[in-house]
Motif scaffolding. Structure first.
Motif, PDB file in Angstrom:
ATOM      1  N   PHE A   1       0.857  -1.280  -0.090  1.00 18.44           N
ATOM      2  CA  PHE A   1      -0.024  -0.028  -0.020  1.00 18.44           C
ATOM      3  C   PHE A   1       0.840   1.234   0.095  1.00 18.44           C
ATOM      4  O   PHE A   1       0.452   2.458  -0.437  1.00 18.44           O
ATOM      5  N   ASP A   2       1.980   1.202   0.695  1.00 15.92           N
ATOM      6  CA  ASP A   2       3.042   2.213   0.768  1.00 15.92           C
ATOM      7  C   ASP A   2       3.473   2.610  -0.728  1.00 15.92           C
ATOM      8  O   ASP A   2       3.435   3.791  -1.257  1.00 15.92           O
ATOM      9  N   ILE A   3       3.707   1.512  -1.506  1.00 11.42           N
ATOM     10  CA  ILE A   3       4.335   1.758  -3.031  1.00 11.42           C
ATOM     11  C   ILE A   3       3.172   2.271  -3.834  1.00 11.42           C
ATOM     12  O   ILE A   3       3.306   3.245  -4.608  1.00 11.42           O
ATOM     13  N   LEU A   4       2.096   1.759  -3.481  1.00  8.28           N
ATOM     14  CA  LEU A   4       1.018   2.142  -4.318  1.00  8.28           C
ATOM     15  C   LEU A   4       0.623   3.546  -4.092  1.00  8.28           C
ATOM     16  O   LEU A   4       0.246   4.168  -4.905  1.00  8.28           O
ATOM     17  N   GLY A   5       0.673   3.760  -2.798  1.00  5.61           N
ATOM     18  CA  GLY A   5       0.034   5.301  -2.476  1.00  5.61           C
ATOM     19  C   GLY A   5       1.126   6.148  -3.199  1.00  5.61           C
ATOM     20  O   GLY A   5       0.552   7.229  -3.651  1.00  5.61           O
ATOM     21  N   ALA A   6       2.109   5.928  -3.059  1.00  3.82           N
ATOM     22  CA  ALA A   6       3.310   6.670  -3.620  1.00  3.82           C
ATOM     23  C   ALA A   6       3.035   6.833  -5.070  1.00  3.82           C
ATOM     24  O   ALA A   6       3.129   8.345  -5.869  1.00  3.82           O
ATOM     25  N   GLY A   7       3.008   5.923  -5.891  1.00  2.00           N
ATOM     26  CA  GLY A   7       2.942   5.878  -7.345  1.00  2.00           C
ATOM     27  C   GLY A   7       1.219   6.650  -7.711  1.00  2.00           C
ATOM     28  O   GLY A   7       1.453   7.350  -8.644  1.00  2.00           O
TER      29      GLY A   7
ATOM     30  N   PRO B   1      -5.582   7.474  -4.506  1.00  2.00           N
ATOM     31  CA  PRO B   1      -4.904   7.018  -3.473  1.00  2.00           C
ATOM     32  C   PRO B   1      -5.920   7.326  -2.198  1.00  2.00           C
ATOM     33  O   PRO B   1      -5.588   6.581  -1.045  1.00  2.00           O
ATOM     34  N   LYS B   2      -6.819   7.888  -2.025  1.00  8.72           N
ATOM     35  CA  LYS B   2      -7.553   8.232  -0.827  1.00  8.72           C
ATOM     36  C   LYS B   2      -8.424   7.283  -0.822  1.00  8.72           C
ATOM     37  O   LYS B   2      -9.214   7.178   0.356  1.00  8.72           O
ATOM     38  N   ALA B   3      -8.898   6.454  -2.033  1.00  3.96           N
ATOM     39  CA  ALA B   3      -9.850   5.356  -1.890  1.00  3.96           C
ATOM     40  C   ALA B   3      -9.847   4.470  -0.593  1.00  3.96           C
ATOM     41  O   ALA B   3     -10.772   3.960  -0.154  1.00  3.96           O
ATOM     42  N   TYR B   4      -8.537   3.951  -0.647  1.00  2.51           N
ATOM     43  CA  TYR B   4      -8.553   2.804   0.474  1.00  2.51           C
ATOM     44  C   TYR B   4      -8.743   3.137   1.961  1.00  2.51           C
ATOM     45  O   TYR B   4      -9.509   2.689   2.531  1.00  2.51           O
ATOM     46  N   PRO B   5      -8.017   4.105   2.360  1.00  2.00           N
ATOM     47  CA  PRO B   5      -8.301   4.695   3.532  1.00  2.00           C
ATOM     48  C   PRO B   5      -9.794   5.140   3.965  1.00  2.00           C
ATOM     49  O   PRO B   5     -10.071   4.981   4.843  1.00  2.00           O
ATOM     50  N   VAL B   6     -10.073   5.865   2.814  1.00  2.00           N
ATOM     51  CA  VAL B   6     -11.524   6.270   3.225  1.00  2.00           C
ATOM     52  C   VAL B   6     -12.443   5.265   3.155  1.00  2.00           C
ATOM     53  O   VAL B   6     -13.231   5.285   4.108  1.00  2.00           O
TER      54      VAL B   6
ATOM     55  N   SER C   1      -0.131  11.865  -0.305  1.00  2.00           N
ATOM     56  CA  SER C   1      -0.110  10.378  -0.285  1.00  2.00           C
ATOM     57  C   SER C   1       1.457  10.231  -0.266  1.00  2.00           C
ATOM     58  O   SER C   1       1.830   9.210   0.078  1.00  2.00           O
ATOM     59  N   LEU C   2       2.330  11.151  -1.114  1.00  2.69           N
ATOM     60  CA  LEU C   2       3.691  10.878  -1.087  1.00  2.69           C
ATOM     61  C   LEU C   2       4.260  11.100   0.269  1.00  2.69           C
ATOM     62  O   LEU C   2       5.135  10.241   0.674  1.00  2.69           O
ATOM     63  N   ALA C   3       3.585  11.925   1.243  1.00  5.11           N
ATOM     64  CA  ALA C   3       4.160  12.172   2.483  1.00  5.11           C
ATOM     65  C   ALA C   3       3.811  11.236   3.425  1.00  5.11           C
ATOM     66  O   ALA C   3       4.789  10.710   4.010  1.00  5.11           O
TER      67      ALA C   3
ATOM     68  N   ALA D   1       3.364   8.049   2.563  1.00  5.51           N
ATOM     69  CA  ALA D   1       4.210   6.861   2.061  1.00  5.51           C
ATOM     70  C   ALA D   1       5.408   7.052   2.541  1.00  5.51           C
ATOM     71  O   ALA D   1       6.157   6.039   3.023  1.00  5.51           O
ATOM     72  N   GLY D   2       5.974   8.104   2.391  1.00  2.00           N
ATOM     73  CA  GLY D   2       7.625   8.494   3.052  1.00  2.00           C
ATOM     74  C   GLY D   2       7.668   8.346   4.351  1.00  2.00           C
ATOM     75  O   GLY D   2       8.603   7.875   5.052  1.00  2.00           O
ATOM     76  N   ARG D   3       6.517   8.699   5.094  1.00  2.00           N
ATOM     77  CA  ARG D   3       6.763   8.458   6.689  1.00  2.00           C
ATOM     78  C   ARG D   3       6.588   7.065   7.050  1.00  2.00           C
ATOM     79  O   ARG D   3       7.319   6.611   7.719  1.00  2.00           O
ATOM     80  N   SER D   4       5.677   6.252   6.233  1.00  2.00           N
ATOM     81  CA  SER D   4       5.648   4.873   6.596  1.00  2.00           C
ATOM     82  C   SER D   4       7.208   4.224   5.996  1.00  2.00           C
ATOM     83  O   SER D   4       7.444   3.213   6.799  1.00  2.00           O
ATOM     84  N   PHE D   5       7.536   4.554   5.077  1.00  2.00           N
ATOM     85  CA  PHE D   5       8.826   3.898   4.438  1.00  2.00           C
ATOM     86  C   PHE D   5       9.892   4.420   5.826  1.00  2.00           C
ATOM     87  O   PHE D   5      10.686   3.354   5.933  1.00  2.00           O
ATOM     88  N   GLN D   6       9.963   5.560   6.259  1.00  2.00           N
ATOM     89  CA  GLN D   6      10.902   5.920   7.168  1.00  2.00           C
ATOM     90  C   GLN D   6      10.752   5.262   8.642  1.00  2.00           C
ATOM     91  O   GLN D   6      11.786   4.714   9.104  1.00  2.00           O
ATOM     92  N   THR D   7       9.407   4.729   9.062  1.00  2.00           N
ATOM     93  CA  THR D   7       9.454   4.126  10.057  1.00  2.00           C
ATOM     94  C   THR D   7       9.726   2.926   9.681  1.00  2.00           C
ATOM     95  O   THR D   7      10.383   1.945  10.820  1.00  2.00           O
TER      96      THR D   7
END
Length: 209
Positions: A72-78, A119-124, A198-200, A202-208
């Motif tokens: 989902f992180d990769i998908l969100g970034a794309g 990208p908002k579809a899944y979390p919403v 979405s990029l932010a 995904a970036g936070r999740s990758f960092q964590t």
């Protein structure tokens, strides 16, 4: 599956499909330019995305999703990059017909691509469905998913019908036609903001990780 859970899922599907966002704005713009029929074609294409994201939301709610957060992180970034691209094109448009996705001659394709890459579809979807069916946790199982999917689809179709009704009203169409360029650019800014978020995220999740 109880009748009350079925109705709650229908309501959740309806709520999910009418929540204001980029797709709803696009439907209003298309209806203003070409009538409800064009907006309906866009939504028919968009339904593939809504059904896909709703199914993923159900899988997560049931608690047995095997996809993992990395996907989902990769998908969100794309998807974020794609939305930023569309947004920049819309901001630079000189008319409502110039912006990508707003072009009326490919509504099915536009709806399909936008529905699957929003990208908002899944979390919403997760938030809405969880909020409205959480009290039925004990009834949720993999065996209930087919009927839940049917109920959500019914709700989504009803939501589409409500959106098209409002979008096709003469006063709404006049507003969008009169202020079309401004609306198109606002939609573009919305796209860019959603994409950056979405990029932010995904970036936070990758960092964590």
């Amino acid at each position: 599956m109880t009748f009350s859970l079925f109705i709650a899922t229908v309501i959740a599907g309806f709520t999910y499909s009418v929540i204001p966002g980029p797709a709803v704005l696009l439907v209003f713009s298309l209806a203003a330019q070409h009538g409800r029929a064009m907006g309906a074609k866009f939504l028919i294409g968009h339904m593939a995305g809504d059904v896909t994201w709703s199914a993923m939301a159900f899988a997560s709610i049931v608690g047995v999703s095997q996809m993992g957060p990395l996907l989902f992180d990769i998908l969100g970034a794309g998807c974020g990059l794609y939305l930023i691209y569309l947004g920049i094109k819309a901001v630079r448009a000189k008319s409502i017909g110039e912006a990508p996705v707003l072009r009326g001659h490919r509504p099915y394709r536009a709806g399909f691509l936008f529905g699957l890459t929003n990208p908002k579809a899944y979390p919403v979807a997760v938030a809405v469905f969880t909020a409205l069916i959480a009290r039925y946790t004990m009834e949720l199982s993999w065996s209930s998913l087919p009927l839940m999917g049917l109920a959500a689809w019914i709700g989504i179709v009803l939501g589409y019908a409500a959106t098209l009704f409002w979008a096709g009203l003469p006063i709404v169409r006049r507003f969008f036609l009169t202020h079309g360029v401004v609306v198109t650019r606002i939609i573009g800014v919305t796209f860019v903001l959603f994409g950056l978020k979405s990029l932010a995220d995904a970036g936070r999740s990758f960092q964590t990780r």
